[in-house]
Design a protein around this motif. Structure first.
Motif, PDB file in Angstrom:
ATOM      1  N   TYR A   1      46.503  45.582  48.194  1.00 37.47           N
ATOM      2  CA  TYR A   1      47.222  45.029  47.046  1.00 37.47           C
ATOM      3  C   TYR A   1      46.429  45.370  45.795  1.00 37.47           C
ATOM      4  CZ  TYR A   1      49.302  42.302  50.798  1.00 37.47           C
ATOM      5  OH  TYR A   1      49.921  41.920  51.967  1.00 37.47           O
ATOM      6  N   VAL A   2      47.140  45.753  44.738  1.00 38.61           N
ATOM      7  CA  VAL A   2      46.473  46.172  43.503  1.00 38.61           C
ATOM      8  C   VAL A   2      47.139  45.488  42.315  1.00 38.61           C
ATOM      9  CG1 VAL A   2      45.791  48.129  42.059  1.00 38.61           C
ATOM     10  CG2 VAL A   2      45.975  48.427  44.543  1.00 38.61           C
ATOM     11  N   LEU A   3      46.328  44.873  41.475  1.00 36.04           N
ATOM     12  CA  LEU A   3      46.796  44.281  40.222  1.00 36.04           C
ATOM     13  C   LEU A   3      46.057  44.973  39.080  1.00 36.04           C
ATOM     14  CD1 LEU A   3      46.573  40.536  41.282  1.00 36.04           C
ATOM     15  CD2 LEU A   3      48.673  41.831  40.929  1.00 36.04           C
ATOM     16  N   HIS A   4      46.747  45.171  37.972  1.00 32.30           N
ATOM     17  CA  HIS A   4      46.137  45.801  36.802  1.00 32.30           C
ATOM     18  C   HIS A   4      46.206  44.847  35.618  1.00 32.30           C
ATOM     19  CE1 HIS A   4      46.188  49.571  39.017  1.00 32.30           C
ATOM     20  NE2 HIS A   4      47.483  49.427  39.205  1.00 32.30           N
ATOM     21  N   ALA A   5      45.186  44.886  34.784  1.00 34.46           N
ATOM     22  CA  ALA A   5      45.142  44.117  33.530  1.00 34.46           C
ATOM     23  C   ALA A   5      45.444  42.636  33.765  1.00 34.46           C
ATOM     24  CB  ALA A   5      46.088  44.724  32.501  1.00 34.46           C
ATOM     25  N   VAL A   6      44.666  42.007  34.622  1.00 37.77           N
ATOM     26  CA  VAL A   6      44.836  40.583  34.906  1.00 37.77           C
ATOM     27  C   VAL A   6      44.379  39.807  33.669  1.00 37.77           C
ATOM     28  CG1 VAL A   6      44.130  38.679  36.398  1.00 37.77           C
ATOM     29  CG2 VAL A   6      44.451  40.972  37.369  1.00 37.77           C
ATOM     30  N   PRO A   7      45.311  39.106  32.990  1.00 41.23           N
ATOM     31  CA  PRO A   7      44.972  38.463  31.716  1.00 41.23           C
ATOM     32  C   PRO A   7      44.088  37.227  31.888  1.00 41.23           C
ATOM     33  CG  PRO A   7      47.222  37.924  32.339  1.00 41.23           C
ATOM     34  CD  PRO A   7      46.700  38.889  33.381  1.00 41.23           C
ATOM     35  N   LEU A   8      43.100  37.096  31.002  1.00 47.20           N
ATOM     36  CA  LEU A   8      42.188  35.960  31.015  1.00 47.20           C
ATOM     37  C   LEU A   8      42.388  35.132  29.739  1.00 47.20           C
ATOM     38  CD1 LEU A   8      38.998  37.809  32.312  1.00 47.20           C
ATOM     39  CD2 LEU A   8      40.717  36.560  33.629  1.00 47.20           C
ATOM     40  N   PRO A   9      42.013  33.862  29.753  1.00 48.47           N
ATOM     41  CA  PRO A   9      42.227  33.001  28.589  1.00 48.47           C
ATOM     42  C   PRO A   9      41.534  33.495  27.311  1.00 48.47           C
ATOM     43  CG  PRO A   9      41.582  31.682  30.484  1.00 48.47           C
ATOM     44  CD  PRO A   9      41.460  33.119  30.884  1.00 48.47           C
ATOM     45  N   SER A  10      40.472  34.255  27.449  1.00 44.15           N
ATOM     46  CA  SER A  10      39.721  34.738  26.285  1.00 44.15           C
ATOM     47  C   SER A  10      40.465  35.834  25.524  1.00 44.15           C
ATOM     48  CB  SER A  10      38.370  35.295  26.738  1.00 44.15           C
ATOM     49  OG  SER A  10      38.569  36.456  27.538  1.00 44.15           O
ATOM     50  N   GLY A  11      41.540  36.366  26.111  1.00 50.30           N
ATOM     51  CA  GLY A  11      42.242  37.497  25.518  1.00 50.30           C
ATOM     52  C   GLY A  11      41.822  38.811  26.162  1.00 50.30           C
ATOM     53  N   ALA A  12      40.726  38.790  26.914  1.00 45.33           N
ATOM     54  CA  ALA A  12      40.273  39.962  27.670  1.00 45.33           C
ATOM     55  C   ALA A  12      41.079  40.016  28.967  1.00 45.33           C
ATOM     56  CB  ALA A  12      38.779  39.857  27.958  1.00 45.33           C
ATOM     57  N   ASP A  13      40.737  40.978  29.822  1.00 47.38           N
ATOM     58  CA  ASP A  13      41.398  41.053  31.113  1.00 47.38           C
ATOM     59  C   ASP A  13      40.442  41.628  32.154  1.00 47.38           C
ATOM     60  OD1 ASP A  13      41.286  43.810  30.684  1.00 47.38           O
ATOM     61  OD2 ASP A  13      43.438  44.077  30.556  1.00 47.38           O
ATOM     62  N   ILE A  14      40.833  41.465  33.412  1.00 49.17           N
ATOM     63  CA  ILE A  14      40.156  42.159  34.499  1.00 49.17           C
ATOM     64  C   ILE A  14      40.915  43.463  34.642  1.00 49.17           C
ATOM     65  CG2 ILE A  14      39.599  42.148  36.957  1.00 49.17           C
ATOM     66  CD1 ILE A  14      39.567  39.059  36.799  1.00 49.17           C
TER      67      ILE A  14
ATOM     68  N   GLY B   1      41.999  44.020  49.843  1.00 52.36           N
ATOM     69  CA  GLY B   1      42.226  44.754  51.082  1.00 52.36           C
ATOM     70  C   GLY B   1      41.309  44.270  52.172  1.00 52.36           C
ATOM     71  N   PRO B   2      41.246  44.973  53.282  1.00 50.68           N
ATOM     72  CA  PRO B   2      40.418  44.550  54.410  1.00 50.68           C
ATOM     73  C   PRO B   2      38.952  44.257  54.057  1.00 50.68           C
ATOM     74  CG  PRO B   2      41.871  46.325  55.078  1.00 50.68           C
ATOM     75  CD  PRO B   2      42.025  46.186  53.581  1.00 50.68           C
ATOM     76  N   PRO B   3      38.302  45.006  53.133  1.00 49.28           N
ATOM     77  CA  PRO B   3      36.911  44.689  52.813  1.00 49.28           C
ATOM     78  C   PRO B   3      36.733  43.511  51.848  1.00 49.28           C
ATOM     79  CG  PRO B   3      37.372  47.023  52.488  1.00 49.28           C
ATOM     80  CD  PRO B   3      38.678  46.321  52.612  1.00 49.28           C
ATOM     81  N   GLY B   4      37.835  42.879  51.435  1.00 53.42           N
ATOM     82  CA  GLY B   4      37.741  41.747  50.530  1.00 53.42           C
ATOM     83  C   GLY B   4      38.438  42.034  49.207  1.00 53.42           C
ATOM     84  N   VAL B   5      37.952  41.365  48.174  1.00 57.07           N
ATOM     85  CA  VAL B   5      38.522  41.490  46.836  1.00 57.07           C
ATOM     86  C   VAL B   5      37.526  42.236  45.958  1.00 57.07           C
ATOM     87  CG1 VAL B   5      39.336  40.216  44.799  1.00 57.07           C
ATOM     88  CG2 VAL B   5      39.820  39.342  47.102  1.00 57.07           C
ATOM     89  N   PHE B   6      38.032  43.146  45.149  1.00 57.67           N
ATOM     90  CA  PHE B   6      37.197  43.901  44.222  1.00 57.67           C
ATOM     91  C   PHE B   6      37.714  43.694  42.805  1.00 57.67           C
ATOM     92  CE2 PHE B   6      37.098  46.028  48.272  1.00 57.67           C
ATOM     93  CZ  PHE B   6      35.764  46.324  48.450  1.00 57.67           C
ATOM     94  N   THR B   7      36.820  43.333  41.907  1.00 59.45           N
ATOM     95  CA  THR B   7      37.149  43.342  40.489  1.00 59.45           C
ATOM     96  C   THR B   7      36.572  44.641  39.954  1.00 59.45           C
ATOM     97  OG1 THR B   7      35.155  42.053  39.988  1.00 59.45           O
ATOM     98  CG2 THR B   7      37.237  40.837  40.175  1.00 59.45           C
ATOM     99  N   VAL B   8      37.438  45.504  39.446  1.00 61.29           N
ATOM    100  CA  VAL B   8      37.014  46.834  39.010  1.00 61.29           C
ATOM    101  C   VAL B   8      37.069  46.897  37.486  1.00 61.29           C
ATOM    102  CG1 VAL B   8      37.436  49.316  39.150  1.00 61.29           C
ATOM    103  CG2 VAL B   8      37.876  47.858  41.151  1.00 61.29           C
ATOM    104  N   ASN B   9      35.934  47.174  36.910  1.00 59.63           N
ATOM    105  CA  ASN B   9      35.791  47.309  35.472  1.00 59.63           C
ATOM    106  C   ASN B   9      35.638  48.789  35.166  1.00 59.63           C
ATOM    107  OD1 ASN B   9      34.979  46.861  32.757  1.00 59.63           O
ATOM    108  ND2 ASN B   9      34.163  44.867  33.388  1.00 59.63           N
ATOM    109  N   THR B  10      36.564  49.367  34.419  1.00 63.95           N
ATOM    110  CA  THR B  10      36.533  50.796  34.111  1.00 63.95           C
ATOM    111  C   THR B  10      35.799  51.034  32.804  1.00 63.95           C
ATOM    112  OG1 THR B  10      38.642  51.124  35.236  1.00 63.95           O
ATOM    113  CG2 THR B  10      37.958  52.839  33.696  1.00 63.95           C
ATOM    114  N   LYS B  11      34.888  51.991  32.797  1.00 59.06           N
ATOM    115  CA  LYS B  11      34.164  52.390  31.592  1.00 59.06           C
ATOM    116  C   LYS B  11      34.364  53.888  31.397  1.00 59.06           C
ATOM    117  CE  LYS B  11      32.752  48.315  30.813  1.00 59.06           C
ATOM    118  NZ  LYS B  11      33.494  47.581  29.780  1.00 59.06           N
TER     119      LYS B  11
END
Length: 194
Positions: free
Chosen positions: A52-65, A71-81
């Motif tokens: 399962y993939v979610l993009h631009a998960v909104p946060l209260p600060s106005g930023a996002d994940i 997936g099977p290995p767990g949850v990953f929060t991916v920050n792109t630079k």
């Protein structure tokens, strides 16, 4: 955010840019968005394998994940630079881009731990969350330390995540996704419960 950035510019600056052919949309936000789209496209390929993939998960600060991958290995929060043609060095606590130091590791680690706390609260079970930084466009990416966050070449992100050992059963991954896709959950991000 890009439109808001552009609207802050005066009428005269916008006209001068149009006449000179300067593209005001190529701000840092726009460059970052290009990197996020690239990485997001690669991560979307995991869906065919039950992720399962979610993009631009909104946060209260106005930023996002930038991306959340479940997936099977767990949850990953991916920050792109996105650092085109840059020299990137990864240390224990900081990342240096063309000799400028950035707190990406600390911020990504905090994002991951807050995500784990929030998902634990909403799912009722401990959810393994792994923060990851995907570096896009760098000329070189050199690891000189052992940070608490995985820092990977963005072109390899899907393979890196898929290669991790499975620890989350399919029904649990689906349950976590069901919670994670709700906006109301992320309104609580960073808030402690008493």
């Amino acid at each position: 955010m890009i439109q808001a950035d552009q609207s802050k510019r005066t009428w005269l600056v916008r006209v001068a840019a149009k006449l000179s052919g300067d593209d005001l949309t190529r701000s840092e936000l726009s460059k970052g968005l290009d990197g996020e789209r690239f990485v997001g496209g690669l991560l979307d390929g995991l869906r065919a394998h039950g992720w399962y993939v979610l993009h631009a998960v909104p946060l209260p600060s106005g930023a996002d994940i930038d991306h959340m991958v479940i997936g099977p290995p767990g949850v990953f929060t991916v920050n792109t630079k996105h650092h085109p043609d840059a020299t990137v060095w990864v240390g224990d606590k900081r990342i240096t881009v063309n000799r400028n130091s950035y707190p990406y590791i600390e911020k990504s680690s905090l994002e991951g731990s807050r995500t784990a706390e929030l998902l634990h609260r909403w799912c009722g079970l401990a959810v393994p969350v792994h923060p990851v930084i995907a570096v896009v466009g760098a000329r070189t990416l050199t690891h000189k330390g052992n940070p608490a966050v995985d820092v990977v070449d963005g072109t390899r992100i899907a393979g890196v995540l898929a290669s991790r050992p499975p620890i989350l059963e399919a029904h649990r991954a689906a349950a976590v996704f069901d919670v994670a896709r709700r906006r109301s959950v992320w309104a609580q991000f960073g808030r402690r419960t008493g």
